[in-house]
Scaffold this motif. Structure first.
Motif, PDB file in Angstrom:
ATOM      1  N   ASP A 150     -14.633  -4.079   6.803  1.00  0.00           N
ATOM      2  CA  ASP A 150     -14.379  -5.189   5.889  1.00  0.00           C
ATOM      3  C   ASP A 150     -15.202  -6.420   6.280  1.00  0.00           C
ATOM      4  O   ASP A 150     -15.371  -6.696   7.474  1.00  0.00           O
ATOM      5  CB  ASP A 150     -12.885  -5.540   5.913  1.00  0.00           C
ATOM      6  N   PRO A 151     -15.709  -7.166   5.315  1.00  0.00           N
ATOM      7  CA  PRO A 151     -16.472  -8.373   5.656  1.00  0.00           C
ATOM      8  C   PRO A 151     -15.608  -9.490   6.254  1.00  0.00           C
ATOM      9  O   PRO A 151     -16.118 -10.363   6.948  1.00  0.00           O
ATOM     10  CB  PRO A 151     -17.084  -8.811   4.319  1.00  0.00           C
ATOM     11  N   ASP A 152     -14.303  -9.457   6.025  1.00  0.00           N
ATOM     12  CA  ASP A 152     -13.392 -10.478   6.551  1.00  0.00           C
ATOM     13  C   ASP A 152     -13.056 -10.150   8.013  1.00  0.00           C
ATOM     14  O   ASP A 152     -12.471  -9.094   8.307  1.00  0.00           O
ATOM     15  CB  ASP A 152     -12.122 -10.517   5.703  1.00  0.00           C
ATOM     16  N   ALA A 153     -13.410 -11.054   8.920  1.00  0.00           N
ATOM     17  CA  ALA A 153     -13.181 -10.822  10.354  1.00  0.00           C
ATOM     18  C   ALA A 153     -11.698 -10.661  10.674  1.00  0.00           C
ATOM     19  O   ALA A 153     -11.345  -9.888  11.566  1.00  0.00           O
ATOM     20  CB  ALA A 153     -13.780 -11.962  11.175  1.00  0.00           C
ATOM     21  N   ARG A 154     -10.831 -11.373   9.959  1.00  0.00           N
ATOM     22  CA  ARG A 154      -9.387 -11.230  10.223  1.00  0.00           C
ATOM     23  C   ARG A 154      -8.904  -9.828   9.892  1.00  0.00           C
ATOM     24  O   ARG A 154      -8.073  -9.262  10.603  1.00  0.00           O
ATOM     25  CB  ARG A 154      -8.578 -12.256   9.424  1.00  0.00           C
ATOM     26  N   GLN A 169     -18.113 -11.053  16.439  1.00  0.00           N
ATOM     27  CA  GLN A 169     -16.923 -11.904  16.451  1.00  0.00           C
ATOM     28  C   GLN A 169     -16.154 -11.707  17.765  1.00  0.00           C
ATOM     29  O   GLN A 169     -15.752 -10.581  18.086  1.00  0.00           O
ATOM     30  CB  GLN A 169     -16.007 -11.562  15.270  1.00  0.00           C
ATOM     31  N   PRO A 170     -15.936 -12.780  18.531  1.00  0.00           N
ATOM     32  CA  PRO A 170     -15.272 -12.644  19.836  1.00  0.00           C
ATOM     33  C   PRO A 170     -13.900 -11.968  19.787  1.00  0.00           C
ATOM     34  O   PRO A 170     -13.595 -11.126  20.622  1.00  0.00           O
ATOM     35  CB  PRO A 170     -15.153 -14.082  20.335  1.00  0.00           C
ATOM     36  N   MET A 225      -5.151 -11.619   2.183  1.00  0.00           N
ATOM     37  CA  MET A 225      -4.210 -10.671   1.646  1.00  0.00           C
ATOM     38  C   MET A 225      -4.346  -9.314   2.339  1.00  0.00           C
ATOM     39  O   MET A 225      -3.374  -8.713   2.722  1.00  0.00           O
ATOM     40  CB  MET A 225      -4.459 -10.553   0.135  1.00  0.00           C
ATOM     41  N   ARG A 226      -5.585  -8.867   2.494  1.00  0.00           N
ATOM     42  CA  ARG A 226      -5.802  -7.566   3.120  1.00  0.00           C
ATOM     43  C   ARG A 226      -5.404  -7.590   4.597  1.00  0.00           C
ATOM     44  O   ARG A 226      -4.906  -6.600   5.129  1.00  0.00           O
ATOM     45  CB  ARG A 226      -7.270  -7.183   2.973  1.00  0.00           C
ATOM     46  N   ALA A 227      -5.609  -8.732   5.269  1.00  0.00           N
ATOM     47  CA  ALA A 227      -5.201  -8.853   6.668  1.00  0.00           C
ATOM     48  C   ALA A 227      -3.690  -8.682   6.791  1.00  0.00           C
ATOM     49  O   ALA A 227      -3.202  -8.016   7.711  1.00  0.00           O
ATOM     50  CB  ALA A 227      -5.641 -10.206   7.224  1.00  0.00           C
ATOM     51  N   THR A 228      -2.941  -9.250   5.874  1.00  0.00           N
ATOM     52  CA  THR A 228      -1.483  -9.111   5.874  1.00  0.00           C
ATOM     53  C   THR A 228      -1.081  -7.670   5.585  1.00  0.00           C
ATOM     54  O   THR A 228      -0.170  -7.132   6.216  1.00  0.00           O
ATOM     55  CB  THR A 228      -0.868 -10.052   4.823  1.00  0.00           C
ATOM     56  N   ALA A 229      -1.773  -7.038   4.653  1.00  0.00           N
ATOM     57  CA  ALA A 229      -1.468  -5.642   4.329  1.00  0.00           C
ATOM     58  C   ALA A 229      -1.650  -4.742   5.541  1.00  0.00           C
ATOM     59  O   ALA A 229      -0.864  -3.816   5.770  1.00  0.00           O
ATOM     60  CB  ALA A 229      -2.354  -5.166   3.175  1.00  0.00           C
ATOM     61  N   LEU A 230      -2.674  -5.023   6.347  1.00  0.00           N
ATOM     62  CA  LEU A 230      -2.895  -4.206   7.540  1.00  0.00           C
ATOM     63  C   LEU A 230      -1.773  -4.383   8.549  1.00  0.00           C
ATOM     64  O   LEU A 230      -1.411  -3.441   9.244  1.00  0.00           O
ATOM     65  CB  LEU A 230      -4.241  -4.538   8.168  1.00  0.00           C
ATOM     66  N   ARG A 231      -1.237  -5.571   8.629  1.00  0.00           N
ATOM     67  CA  ARG A 231      -0.080  -5.768   9.518  1.00  0.00           C
ATOM     68  C   ARG A 231       1.108  -4.951   9.046  1.00  0.00           C
ATOM     69  O   ARG A 231       1.864  -4.408   9.845  1.00  0.00           O
ATOM     70  CB  ARG A 231       0.265  -7.244   9.614  1.00  0.00           C
ATOM     71  N   ILE A 232       1.279  -4.852   7.733  1.00  0.00           N
ATOM     72  CA  ILE A 232       2.368  -4.042   7.178  1.00  0.00           C
ATOM     73  C   ILE A 232       2.140  -2.572   7.511  1.00  0.00           C
ATOM     74  O   ILE A 232       3.065  -1.867   7.914  1.00  0.00           O
ATOM     75  CB  ILE A 232       2.484  -4.263   5.652  1.00  0.00           C
ATOM     76  N   VAL A 233       0.910  -2.097   7.373  1.00  0.00           N
ATOM     77  CA  VAL A 233       0.586  -0.711   7.721  1.00  0.00           C
ATOM     78  C   VAL A 233       0.906  -0.460   9.184  1.00  0.00           C
ATOM     79  O   VAL A 233       1.487   0.567   9.546  1.00  0.00           O
ATOM     80  CB  VAL A 233      -0.902  -0.404   7.436  1.00  0.00           C
ATOM     81  N   LYS A 234       0.558  -1.413  10.033  1.00  0.00           N
ATOM     82  CA  LYS A 234       0.804  -1.291  11.471  1.00  0.00           C
ATOM     83  C   LYS A 234       2.290  -1.112  11.743  1.00  0.00           C
ATOM     84  O   LYS A 234       2.697  -0.250  12.520  1.00  0.00           O
ATOM     85  CB  LYS A 234       0.267  -2.537  12.174  1.00  0.00           C
ATOM     86  N   VAL A 235       3.115  -1.916  11.088  1.00  0.00           N
ATOM     87  CA  VAL A 235       4.558  -1.864  11.316  1.00  0.00           C
ATOM     88  C   VAL A 235       5.162  -0.615  10.685  1.00  0.00           C
ATOM     89  O   VAL A 235       5.968   0.072  11.296  1.00  0.00           O
ATOM     90  CB  VAL A 235       5.233  -3.147  10.752  1.00  0.00           C
TER      91      VAL A 235
END
Length: 142
Positions: free
Chosen positions: A27-31, A60-61, A1-11
């Motif tokens: 964030d602990p989530d790599a995505r 994380q690569p 969910m937070r990964a998607t929110a960041l994409r929205i912030v980006k746009v």
């Protein structure tokens, strides 16, 4: 969910988005971290450099390659140094991400670095990614 929110912030380029992105780098989530790095690169704000520098050594690569590519875009030698180290890493995933970063970033010296890596690379998957990355340079004048 937070990964998607960041994409929205980006746009959306929200007014407080820069701080939200900077906070997401922990964030602990790599995505989530990877999306935040991509958004900080796209923001074109030089303040991002201080946040990206430590991520050029992320375990994380994807995050490491994105941070290195972004640093190259901001004209920082640390990005190129990180990609060079990734090219020599024992992990196929790390070398694969380095090839992607070199092709996408097309920083000065990337073509030479990718050719040098191709000459010694044992993994067929990484070799294919290097070939793909080198094809990105065909759009550029020699």
């Amino acid at each position: 969910m937070r990964a998607t929110a960041l994409r929205i912030v980006k746009v959306a380029r929200l007014r407080d988005g820069f701080q939200l992105l900077a906070d997401a780098l922990g964030d602990p989530d790599a995505r989530v971290r990877a999306n935040a790095v991509e958004a900080l690169e796209d923001a074109g704000d030089r303040r991002a450099v201080e946040f990206l520098l430590p991520l050029a050594g992320d375990p994380q690569p994807r995050i490491r390659a994105n941070a290195a590519k972004a640093l190259c875009r901001y004209g920082r030698d640390e990005g190129r140094t990180a990609l060079e180290a990734m090219c020599r890493h024992s992990s196929d995933a790390m070398r694969l991400s380095a090839a992607w970063g070199g092709g996408e970033g097309r920083f000065e010296g990337a073509r030479v670095l990718l050719h040098e890596r191709a000459a010694v690379e044992a993994s067929p998957v990484v070799l294919a990614k290097i070939a793909d990355a080198l094809s990105q340079f065909q759009e550029l004048p020699a």
